[in-house]
Motif scaffolding. Structure first.
Motif, PDB file in Angstrom:
ATOM      1  N   ARG A 127       0.789  -1.232   0.000  1.00 52.72           N
ATOM      2  CA  ARG A 127       0.000   0.000   0.000  1.00 52.72           C
ATOM      3  C   ARG A 127       0.823   1.286   0.000  1.00 52.72           C
ATOM      4  NH1 ARG A 127      -1.965  -4.169   2.580  1.00 52.72           N
ATOM      5  NH2 ARG A 127      -4.197  -4.635   2.475  1.00 52.72           N
ATOM      6  N   LEU A 128       2.076   1.197   0.404  1.00 51.45           N
ATOM      7  CA  LEU A 128       2.905   2.388   0.596  1.00 51.45           C
ATOM      8  C   LEU A 128       4.326   2.130   0.107  1.00 51.45           C
ATOM      9  CD1 LEU A 128       1.787   2.940   4.281  1.00 51.45           C
ATOM     10  CD2 LEU A 128       1.369   4.628   2.496  1.00 51.45           C
ATOM     11  N   LEU A 129       5.049   3.202  -0.158  1.00 53.78           N
ATOM     12  CA  LEU A 129       6.492   3.112  -0.360  1.00 53.78           C
ATOM     13  C   LEU A 129       7.128   3.036   1.025  1.00 53.78           C
ATOM     14  CD1 LEU A 129       6.734   5.980  -2.990  1.00 53.78           C
ATOM     15  CD2 LEU A 129       6.921   3.530  -3.465  1.00 53.78           C
ATOM     16  N   VAL A 130       8.019   2.082   1.227  1.00 55.49           N
ATOM     17  CA  VAL A 130       8.584   1.847   2.560  1.00 55.49           C
ATOM     18  C   VAL A 130      10.088   2.110   2.546  1.00 55.49           C
ATOM     19  CG1 VAL A 130       8.853   0.186   4.442  1.00 55.49           C
ATOM     20  CG2 VAL A 130       6.814   0.093   2.988  1.00 55.49           C
ATOM     21  N   GLY A 131      10.571   2.865   3.530  1.00 55.65           N
ATOM     22  CA  GLY A 131      11.994   3.166   3.626  1.00 55.65           C
ATOM     23  C   GLY A 131      12.461   3.177   5.071  1.00 55.65           C
ATOM     24  N   SER A 132      13.756   3.376   5.259  1.00 57.66           N
ATOM     25  CA  SER A 132      14.304   3.494   6.610  1.00 57.66           C
ATOM     26  C   SER A 132      15.347   4.607   6.655  1.00 57.66           C
ATOM     27  CB  SER A 132      14.927   2.172   7.079  1.00 57.66           C
ATOM     28  OG  SER A 132      16.144   1.910   6.403  1.00 57.66           O
ATOM     29  N   ILE A 133      15.432   5.245   7.809  1.00 52.59           N
ATOM     30  CA  ILE A 133      16.455   6.261   8.073  1.00 52.59           C
ATOM     31  C   ILE A 133      16.984   5.978   9.467  1.00 52.59           C
ATOM     32  CG2 ILE A 133      16.947   8.717   8.373  1.00 52.59           C
ATOM     33  CD1 ILE A 133      14.480   9.309   6.620  1.00 52.59           C
ATOM     34  N   SER A 134      18.279   5.717   9.580  1.00 56.00           N
ATOM     35  CA  SER A 134      18.835   5.305  10.865  1.00 56.00           C
ATOM     36  C   SER A 134      20.156   5.995  11.173  1.00 56.00           C
ATOM     37  CB  SER A 134      19.053   3.783  10.864  1.00 56.00           C
ATOM     38  OG  SER A 134      19.669   3.361  12.054  1.00 56.00           O
ATOM     39  N   ASN A 135      20.351   6.292  12.460  1.00 56.05           N
ATOM     40  CA  ASN A 135      21.652   6.771  12.933  1.00 56.05           C
ATOM     41  C   ASN A 135      22.549   5.610  13.340  1.00 56.05           C
ATOM     42  OD1 ASN A 135      20.734   9.360  12.606  1.00 56.05           O
ATOM     43  ND2 ASN A 135      20.817   9.928  14.774  1.00 56.05           N
ATOM     44  N   GLY A 136      22.014   4.404  13.343  1.00 60.08           N
ATOM     45  CA  GLY A 136      22.756   3.250  13.854  1.00 60.08           C
ATOM     46  C   GLY A 136      23.503   2.483  12.783  1.00 60.08           C
ATOM     47  N   ASN A 137      23.942   1.279  13.149  1.00 55.37           N
ATOM     48  CA  ASN A 137      24.811   0.479  12.276  1.00 55.37           C
ATOM     49  C   ASN A 137      24.165  -0.814  11.811  1.00 55.37           C
ATOM     50  OD1 ASN A 137      27.184   2.247  12.716  1.00 55.37           O
ATOM     51  ND2 ASN A 137      26.970   1.514  14.818  1.00 55.37           N
ATOM     52  N   ALA A 138      22.847  -0.898  11.908  1.00 60.20           N
ATOM     53  CA  ALA A 138      22.183  -2.115  11.442  1.00 60.20           C
ATOM     54  C   ALA A 138      22.375  -2.263   9.935  1.00 60.20           C
ATOM     55  CB  ALA A 138      20.700  -2.056  11.769  1.00 60.20           C
ATOM     56  N   ASP A 139      22.637  -3.493   9.509  1.00 61.87           N
ATOM     57  CA  ASP A 139      22.780  -3.800   8.088  1.00 61.87           C
ATOM     58  C   ASP A 139      21.591  -4.664   7.680  1.00 61.87           C
ATOM     59  OD1 ASP A 139      23.452  -5.055   5.608  1.00 61.87           O
ATOM     60  OD2 ASP A 139      25.563  -4.559   5.961  1.00 61.87           O
ATOM     61  N   LEU A 140      20.639  -4.061   6.966  1.00 63.25           N
ATOM     62  CA  LEU A 140      19.413  -4.773   6.619  1.00 63.25           C
ATOM     63  C   LEU A 140      19.662  -5.976   5.721  1.00 63.25           C
ATOM     64  CD1 LEU A 140      17.112  -1.665   6.101  1.00 63.25           C
ATOM     65  CD2 LEU A 140      16.911  -3.372   7.930  1.00 63.25           C
ATOM     66  N   GLU A 141      20.726  -5.923   4.918  1.00 64.85           N
ATOM     67  CA  GLU A 141      21.072  -7.086   4.076  1.00 64.85           C
ATOM     68  C   GLU A 141      21.476  -8.272   4.955  1.00 64.85           C
ATOM     69  OE1 GLU A 141      20.848  -7.627   0.938  1.00 64.85           O
ATOM     70  OE2 GLU A 141      20.559  -5.649   0.033  1.00 64.85           O
TER      71      GLU A 141
END
Length: 241
Positions: A127-141
């Motif tokens: 239903r929506l365009l989904v994104g992320s903005i983070s100050n941290g070091n998580a690696d989504l891959e």
């Protein structure tokens, strides 16, 4: 229960997320990663491990952060800088620091999403365009969640950190939407809610602990949700407007 501030906003076209403590709990993950790192130091850099406990290394990083607040936008470089100083003080080979950081990052990405996050993201993707903005070091891959996000912006790569409006505006631009067409969801009133609202976005406070800190802080989130189920209820209402 979800609370909504009165507004006449258009139905959102995009939703962007903070990661740590919004999509998964981070404190137990960091604690486990720091324990693993200290065990690794005991074997490969024993003088550092003997001279600096986990707590001493943490205090040292906090002192560095207070002295050099730019590290808020690159916490892994803060950790690297802290280790370099500790290695120097203990007389260990600084060439080992890169591998120490790799050890930490591997463990730091062993996160477990909160209940409802995975089906919730799948619902939103329809239903929506989904994104992320983070100050941290998580690696989504590495974590295995990258497929849920059309855009992912990390402060360490972007060059500015939340609550700077530029990183929020960059997220909107990358998704091709205006700020008023986007919602940002995060757990921090200052970095997430205030930052997103200052950029012209709607901001949802993910308040899993039931805190009323927003009242004392004078912050008015567009919605307050305790979990993803409440977030989905709020989003459905916005999309039906």
């Amino acid at each position: 229960m979800s609370h909504t501030a009165a507004n006449t906003a258009v139905p959102p076209k995009a939703i962007l997320f903070d990661l740590d403590d919004t999509l998964w709990p981070i404190a137990p993950v960091i604690a486990a990663a720091e324990t693993l790192l200290h065990d690794w130091l005991s074997t490969h850099a024993p003088r550092v491990a003997r001279q600096f406990s986990i707590e001493a290394l943490r205090r040292h990083r906090l002192d560095l952060l207070n002295e050099q607040p730019h590290y808020h936008g690159n916490l892994i470089e803060l950790r690297r800088a802290g280790l370099l100083t500790a290695f120097a003080e203990a007389g260990e080979d600084p060439a080992l620091v890169d591998e120490a950081v790799r050890q930490f990052l591997t463990a730091r990405n062993r996160v477990t999403p909160y209940d409802g996050v995975l089906p919730g993201l799948a619902w939103m993707q329809q239903r929506l365009l989904v994104g992320s903005i983070s100050n941290g070091n998580a690696d989504l891959e590495i974590i295995g969640l990258a497929q849920h996000f059309k855009v992912s912006i990390a402060a360490s790569e972007f060059g500015a950190a939340k609550p700077d409006t530029s990183i929020f505006l960059a997220g909107c631009e990358a998704l091709g939407v205006a700020p008023h067409e986007a919602v940002y969801v995060g757990d921090d009133l200052y970095f997430d809610v205030t930052g997103a609202q200052d950029a012209g976005m709607r901001a949802v406070w993910m308040n899993r602990r039931g805190s009323d800190a927003h009242l004392a802080a004078g912050v008015r989130p567009d919605a307050i949700c305790a979990n993803f189920d409440e977030l989905l209820l709020w989003l459905r209402a916005q999309l039906e407007d």
